[in-house]
Every structure is written in structure tokens, then in C-alpha cells.
Design a protein around this motif. Structure first.
Motif, PDB file in Angstrom:
ATOM      1  N   TYR A 154       0.834  -1.210   0.000  1.00  0.00           N
ATOM      2  CA  TYR A 154       0.000   0.000   0.000  1.00  0.00           C
ATOM      3  C   TYR A 154       0.866   1.257   0.000  1.00  0.00           C
ATOM      4  O   TYR A 154       0.641   2.188  -0.781  1.00  0.00           O
ATOM      5  CB  TYR A 154      -0.920  -0.010   1.219  1.00  0.00           C
ATOM      6  N   GLN A 158       1.790   4.386  -3.077  1.00  0.00           N
ATOM      7  CA  GLN A 158       1.314   5.712  -2.679  1.00  0.00           C
ATOM      8  C   GLN A 158       2.443   6.728  -2.697  1.00  0.00           C
ATOM      9  O   GLN A 158       2.235   7.917  -2.964  1.00  0.00           O
ATOM     10  CB  GLN A 158       0.717   5.653  -1.259  1.00  0.00           C
ATOM     11  N   THR A 226      -7.861   9.173   0.073  1.00  0.00           N
ATOM     12  CA  THR A 226      -8.923   8.214  -0.250  1.00  0.00           C
ATOM     13  C   THR A 226     -10.313   8.854  -0.253  1.00  0.00           C
ATOM     14  O   THR A 226     -11.310   8.158  -0.359  1.00  0.00           O
ATOM     15  CB  THR A 226      -8.915   7.049   0.761  1.00  0.00           C
TER      16      THR A 226
END
Length: 267
Positions: A154, A158, A226
Motif C-alpha cells: 500500500y 502511494q 482516499t
């Protein structure tokens, strides 16, 4: 100050609003043991709950930041015949990283040397990464037939984008500090001898600021990764109304009128 029963493989101190956590296994380039992972989680929780602490620095003792997990220790634990604890059975593999990832106070990685495997994940869990010009970085899991863990699947995309994250993760290639800066893996590179000076200077600057606004700014930025535009406007309205109620906001208005720098108290 130290935390009771914290492993000797971690050194934790704080002074003037700045906490420092040093990984302390220099003979193993600070390869992390289970007790170290648990200790990192404890430190993050202490920083979260201690109002005197405004920012956390993570670094390594000796020549390495962190060379990943201690494979022998971690594998030995898995081979034990005795029953595993409830935590080991049901918690995610990187459970110990969650308190650091969710910490609302700013975190700085002062990367003094080799930073690979889960060491790379620990660095990525920090908001700002300052690297020594001697630092090297790598997602080395693939060389052991493993996938990135501690949240790296993750965090790495990012941070550097999907294409560069995949290149690092499926080749396991090492990159030096300047290449890491070019690709956005680190915030900036400084000469090795001034690494901790640079990290502490930034930490003190953050610690002297309006703590409520600082934490809400961090929270808002991460939510924005998000969220959507309208939701962020709602969050900003909520957070700004909180800031308007703080003593630091009131002090900033007085300081503006008196043409001086504000003296923030973190309240």
C-alpha cells in the motif's frame, strides 16, 4: 524517559516535545525481532497519548537504519510446536505497524544507512523521510520468494507511483539516496554527519507550532488520499472550527496585532 519493560533493542527518549526512537541492534544492522516490532507499537501508542510529545523521530544505531526482519528469529518463532497466541493467530501480519500508521502526530524517519525490507516499510510509515547520503534502499522481499509486507504493498505505490513501486518490488534492486530522492522515496538527502541535526531541527520547528492545527492538518492530508473534494471541504469545516477554539489561534491573532511571532502552547 524510557518505557517500562521496553526491549533493550530499542532506545526511546523525549525532550522538549520531540520523541526519538532508535533501533538498537547495530551488530545486525538493526534487523527487527518480534520484541522490536511490539516495542515500536508501544512507543507509537505512548507518543499518541502523551500530550507533551509533538513529533516522533525514528532512526537506527550504527551503520544501518533497518535491514528488515531478523529472519532466523522470526522463522524460529514460527517453527515452535507450542500453541501460538491469539494475537499471532488472528492479527494481520503487520499488526505492530498499525499504531505508527494511525498516529496523528508527525513522524520523521532519519535514515542513516541501509533501509531494506521491513526497514523500508518503517521508513514509509513516517510522514517525512530525511536520508543520509550513505543510505541505500531496497524492497528485497522478492529475493526471498516473498511479497512486500508491513503495509509496503500500500505504502510504496502511494509514495513513488505504481510503476516505480513495481520495479523496486519485483526486481529487489537497491537504489542509493540520491536516486531515492529523485523518485520521491525520500523527502531530502543530507550529508551523513548532519543527519540527526537536520532531523532534530525540523522536529523542533514542528514541535514549536500549534499542535492541534498540526495534527488536524496531517489527518486531513491522509484523509484526502482516499476521499473526495466535497468530503474534504466538510472535514476542513469541522477541523477549522476546532482550530478557532484553541488558545493557539487566539495567540496568533494577538501576535499579529502586536507584530511579533506567536508563542504557541499546543492548546
Amino acid at each position: 524517559m524510557s518505557l517500562p519493560n521496553l526491549t533493550k533493542e530499542l532506545i526511546y527518549t523525549y525532550e522538549n516535545g520531540v520523541a526519538t526512537l532508535a533501533l538498537n541492534r547495530p551488530e545486525k544492522l538493526n534487523a527487527c525481532t518480534t520484541s522490536m516490532y511490539d516495542g515500536i507499537a508501544r512507543v507509537a501508542e505512548e507518543v499518541r497519548d502523551n500530550d507533551e510529545i509533538k513529533v516522533l523521530i525514528i532512526t537506527g544505531v550504527g551503520k544501518g537504519f533497518c535491514s528488515g526482519s531478523d529472519a532466523e528469529e522470526r522463522l524460529a518463532a514460527r517453527k515452535k510446536v507450542q500453541s501460538r497466541s491469539r494475537k499471532e493467530l488472528i492479527h494481520p501480519l503487520g499488526y505492530s505497524a498499525i499504531p505508527l500508521y494511525t498516529l496523528s502526530k508527525p513522524t520523521i524517519a532519519a535514515i542513516n544507512g541501509i533501509c531494506v525490507g521491513s526497514g523500508l516499510s518503517i521508513a514509509l510509515l513516517c510522514d517525512i523521510r530525511i536520508a543520509s547520503d550513505r543510505a541505500r534502499f531496497g524492497a528485497l522481499w522478492i529475493k526471498r520468494g516473498l511479497i512486500p509486507d508491513l503495509g509496503a504493498t500500500y505504502l510504496l505505490p502511494q509514495t513513488v507511483g505504481l510503476d516505480r513501486a513495481l520495479e523496486l518490488a519485483i526486481t529487489g534492486d537497491l537504489v542509493d539516496a540520491h536516486r531515492a530522492e529523485e523518485m520521491g522515496l525520500v523527502t531530502r538527502v543530507v550529508p551523513h554527519d548532519v543527519l540527526m541535526d537536520a532531523a532534530n531541527e525540523l522536529a523542533r520547528k514542528i514541535a514549536s507550532g500549534p499542535s492541534v492545527a498540526v495534527e488536524l492538518t496531517k489527518r486531513g492530508m491522509y484523509r484526502g488520499l482516499t476521499s473526495d473534494y466535497a468530503s474534504q471541504l466538510d472535514f476542513e469545516t469541522y477541523a477549522q472550527n476546532m482550530c478557532f477554539q484553541t488558545e493557539d489561534f487566539k495567540e496568533s491573532i494577538v501576535a499579529f496585532r502586536e507584530k511579533r511571532k506567536p508563542r504557541f502552547q499546543g492548546k
